[in-house]
Scaffold this motif. Structure first.
Motif, PDB file in Angstrom:
ATOM      1  N   ARG A 191       0.832  -1.208   0.000  1.00 36.12           N
ATOM      2  CA  ARG A 191       0.000   0.000   0.000  1.00 36.12           C
ATOM      3  C   ARG A 191       0.867   1.259   0.000  1.00 36.12           C
ATOM      4  NH1 ARG A 191      -3.067  -1.196   4.073  1.00 36.12           N
ATOM      5  NH2 ARG A 191      -4.778  -1.993   2.791  1.00 36.12           N
TER       6      ARG A 191
ATOM      7  N   GLU B  16       0.952   4.321  -2.725  1.00 39.35           N
ATOM      8  CA  GLU B  16       0.794   5.716  -2.322  1.00 39.35           C
ATOM      9  C   GLU B  16       1.987   6.556  -2.761  1.00 39.35           C
ATOM     10  OE1 GLU B  16       0.239   5.384   1.840  1.00 39.35           O
ATOM     11  OE2 GLU B  16      -1.869   4.744   1.696  1.00 39.35           O
TER      12      GLU B  16
ATOM     13  N   GLU C  27      -6.612  -2.889  -3.138  1.00 33.52           N
ATOM     14  CA  GLU C  27      -7.463  -2.596  -1.980  1.00 33.52           C
ATOM     15  C   GLU C  27      -8.713  -3.473  -1.994  1.00 33.52           C
ATOM     16  OE1 GLU C  27      -6.598  -1.008   0.442  1.00 33.52           O
ATOM     17  OE2 GLU C  27      -5.093   0.473  -0.138  1.00 33.52           O
TER      18      GLU C  27
ATOM     19  N   GLU D 238     -10.993  -3.586   1.334  1.00 30.78           N
ATOM     20  CA  GLU D 238     -11.104  -2.178   1.738  1.00 30.78           C
ATOM     21  C   GLU D 238     -11.927  -1.443   0.677  1.00 30.78           C
ATOM     22  OE1 GLU D 238     -10.110  -0.712   4.399  1.00 30.78           O
ATOM     23  OE2 GLU D 238      -8.797  -2.182   5.347  1.00 30.78           O
TER      24      GLU D 238
ATOM     25  N   ARG E  86     -11.915   2.451   0.563  1.00 34.30           N
ATOM     26  CA  ARG E  86     -10.660   2.955  -0.006  1.00 34.30           C
ATOM     27  C   ARG E  86     -10.672   2.814  -1.535  1.00 34.30           C
ATOM     28  NH1 ARG E  86      -6.231   3.664   3.494  1.00 34.30           N
ATOM     29  NH2 ARG E  86      -4.840   3.311   1.746  1.00 34.30           N
TER      30      ARG E  86
END
Length: 693
Positions: free
Chosen positions: A235, A239, A262, A267, A270
């Motif tokens: 993750r 990012e 995700e 998630e 997200r």
């Protein structure tokens, strides 16, 4: 000497003279000649005989001859590397490694850039298990030609096969300093993964994505972390990639991969945020795959609201592309704003409105501004009705009025909407000031009417009078304004003032609708039951125009007056009108007058009066006349109807001629009927009456 010359002359053949120089019937091509030569195998040589070496002396002799041949070939052309390689391979086959090594070294002195030479040299050393010699050659090769990836691959492979992992890693590190292509980095990473060195592989990935900062490489890095169970690291890689590329170099594949990661981690919120963030920043043409994946995600995990959000986002992107392609396409802005207003926050809507109104038409012509000005209108209405922000609404109206070039044209709608807004905010002085400014800067009929209507609603009649005076100073030819002004005074009970306004109006040298003004004045006097004034008005109007409708209206007024002698006065007006209109060229109008007169006599007159009017009615006659086109050429004949009035003296001879022609035609018909066939009459009489059974 002479004898040799004579002998030479005898040996030279005589050239035959070609008499027929025409081309042969069958032509032979070069291709046919070569094919025939191949078929006949004229140039094939027999294979050399096989030799058998039986003793050492014979062998040495063979070696000497072979080496001499190789050396001769090299001496003839040193740059042909294949000769060197054949020579070295022959020495290698005799297990003369030292001699072969010497030949390779001599060849490298000739052309050290030849890749094949280095490869054959190193392969020879490895084949003969000369590891240190092979390392030495690979070192020299990668130092001399560091951009040849094949040397590095072979070198690292050799070290790994020998089990020298540290040595292979060291070679890889030397290679990475040259920042090679992507495959080289992947080879290094796979090498470390083969020996379970995940941390080392991560470090290599960190360097790799900086040397080759492509989206696919960041995605591979993140998937590497995900594959080995480091989800937080994966993750973080995604990012960092989003931050690294920023808004200028966004790529839909990065966001699709991030969202799918995700999604695998369950998630879902997200995922939704990632998709929306990307869709807000990537153009529609570059986000087709993104839309597709977002739609699939919402269908799998979202609700109805989520699916609607996707559709709205897609339409928003379409509108964004349209307005980017043509910022002055105001219809696209209207559709975009309608969409944004239905589903976005106030700040977003304001931002889009500000972008839209920034596209001012480049030409100061009203036809180019008509669509644009509605952006301001909608903006102001949004701020007032939806955002409930009166101060911003006032700023929008004021900004729009400052922008419009009032010296060339104006929009009365904007002034009136602003004034109405101020009234809704109970700021009457502001509204009056705005309308006063508009009349001072750019007077228009619509502005005067709107201002007067406002003051009428407020019952400010003195202000209305002043405005009407200004209005009539601005446009004295406007009959509607005169009529409205007079009607206002009539409502207020000031009859003399209203009459004075009408008198002033009909005295104007130029009017746009004088017939409406006169009719209104006459109706006003009729309402006041001023018969004599009305009659005088009709007489004054007839001095200006002899239109048939005025005469008919005058006659009907006299009939409806209800006083004694009204019928006689009405008949007198009809007679006067008929006498006046004898010289009128418009015969239809004269016929209209007579028909009105006849209907009057049918209702109120005696038989003699009716007969008198009937004698005045014209006769309808069909005539022909030439027709000409615009350029003056003849276009044939056309038929039309004309009216011949009995009392018209000029037409009497024509009427007599017409009557005589009709009489002659009647006589001819009677004569033809009398001169029938006598035999036919006899036959009819003999046959008798016929009957039917």
């Amino acid at each position: 000497m002479a004898a040799s010359t004579a002998a030479g002359k005898q040996r030279i053949p005589k050239v035959a003279k070609v008499k027929n120089k025409a081309p042969a019937e069958v032509q032979i091509t070069a291709e046919q000649l070569l094919r025939e030569a191949k078929e006949r195998e004229l140039e094939l040589l027999p294979p050399p005989p096989q030799q058998k070496i039986t003793d050492e002396e014979e062998l040495n002799d063979y070696k000497l001859r072979k080496r001499k041949t190789f050396e001769d070939n090299i001496r003839k052309n040193r740059t042909v590397i294949s000769n060197w390689i054949k020579y070295a391979q022959w020495e290698e086959s005799l297990k003369e490694i030292q001699r072969a090594r010497s030949i390779y070294e001599r060849a490298l002195d000739v052309d050290y850039r030849n890749i094949t030479l280095w490869l054959k040299y190193a392969e020879m050393e490895m084949k003969n298990r000369q590891v240190n010699h092979a390392r030495n050659i690979w070192d020299r090769a990668i130092t001399t030609l560091p951009r040849v990836n094949q040397f590095w691959y072979k070198y690292t492979y050799m070290e790994e096969m020998l089990g020298n992992i540290a040595g292979a890693r060291q070679v890889f590190e030397r290679w990475m300093e040259w920042q090679p292509e992507e495959q080289a980095w992947h080879s290094y990473i796979n090498f470390e993964l083969r020996y379970k060195e995940v941390d080392r592989a991560r470090t290599i990935y960190e360097r790799f994505v900086l040397v080759h900062p492509d989206v696919k490489n960041w995605i591979k890095y993140a998937r590497f972390e995900e594959k080995h169970g480091y989800f937080a690291h994966a993750r973080k890689v995604y990012e960092r990639a989003v931050e690294f590329f920023g808004d200028e170099h966004m790529d839909e594949h990065l966001y699709v991969a991030f969202a799918k990661f995700e999604e695998n981690q369950k998630e879902f919120e997200r995922v939704r945020v990632i998709y929306k963030y990307a869709l807000d920043r990537i153009s529609k043409q570059e986000a087709q795959e993104l839309f597709k994946n977002y739609t699939i995600f919402e269908k799998k995990f979202g609700d109805r609201r989520g699916i609607e959000d996707i559709i709205v986002s897609k339409r928003r992107f379409q509108y964004e592309e349209e307005v980017k392609a043509n910022p002055h396409n105001y219809d696209a802005w209207f559709d975009y704003l309608r969409l944004v207003e239905s589903d976005a926050e106030a700040e977003t809507v304001r931002e889009v409105y500000e972008r839209a109104i920034a596209n001012v038409p480049p030409i100061q012509e009203k036809r180019h501004w008509k669509r644009y000005i509605y952006l301001w209108v909608n903006y102001a209405l949004y701020e007032e009705l939806e955002a409930k922000d009166p101060e911003r609404t006032r700023q929008v109206y004021q900004a729009s009025l400052e922008l419009i070039p009032h010296k060339k044209f104006t929009f009365a709608k904007m002034w009136l909407l602003y004034a109405q807004f101020e009234i809704r905010q109970k700021n009457l002085p502001f509204a009056r000031r705005a309308l006063g400014t508009s009349i001072g800067k750019c007077p228009k009929n619509k502005l005067f009417k709107g201002y007067i209507e406002l003051e009428l609603q407020l019952r400010e009649f003195d202000r209305c009078r002043k405005l009407y005076e200004k209005f009539l100073e601005f446009g004295p030819e406007n009959c509607t304004s005169w009529i409205k002004f007079a009607e206002l005074e009539t409502i207020l009970g000031d009859i003399e003032r209203a009459r004075a306004i009408y008198e002033l109006a009909i005295s104007q040298p130029r009017l746009d609708m004088p017939e409406v003004l006169w009719k209104s004045y006459i109706d006003f006097e009729i309402e006041q039951e001023e018969t004599e004034r009305t009659r005088n008005l009709y007489r004054r109007l007839l001095q200006r125009t002899q239109h048939v409708k005025v005469w008919i209206s005058f006659a009907q007024f006299e009939l409806s007056s209800g006083k004694e002698g009204s019928l006689a006065k009405c008949r007198q007006i009809y007679e006067e009108a008929n006498k006046t209109m004898r010289n009128c060229e418009e015969k239809e109008e004269r016929l209209m007058l007579l028909e009105s007169w006849r209907s009057f006599e049918d209702e109120f007159g005696t038989v003699s009066d009716k007969e008198r009017v009937d004698k005045l009615m014209p006769e309808k006659v069909k005539k022909r006349r030439k027709v000409q086109t615009d350029d003056g050429s003849d276009a044939g004949w056309e038929e039309y109807y004309d009216y011949i009035f009995p009392e018209d003296a000029a037409n009497q001879p024509n009427l007599k001629l017409l009557a005589m022609a009709k009489l002659w035609k009647k006589q001819q018909q009677e004569k033809e009927a009398g001169e029938r066939d006598p035999d036919k009459d006899i036959a009819e009489s003999e046959s008798g009456p016929s009957c039917s059974c």
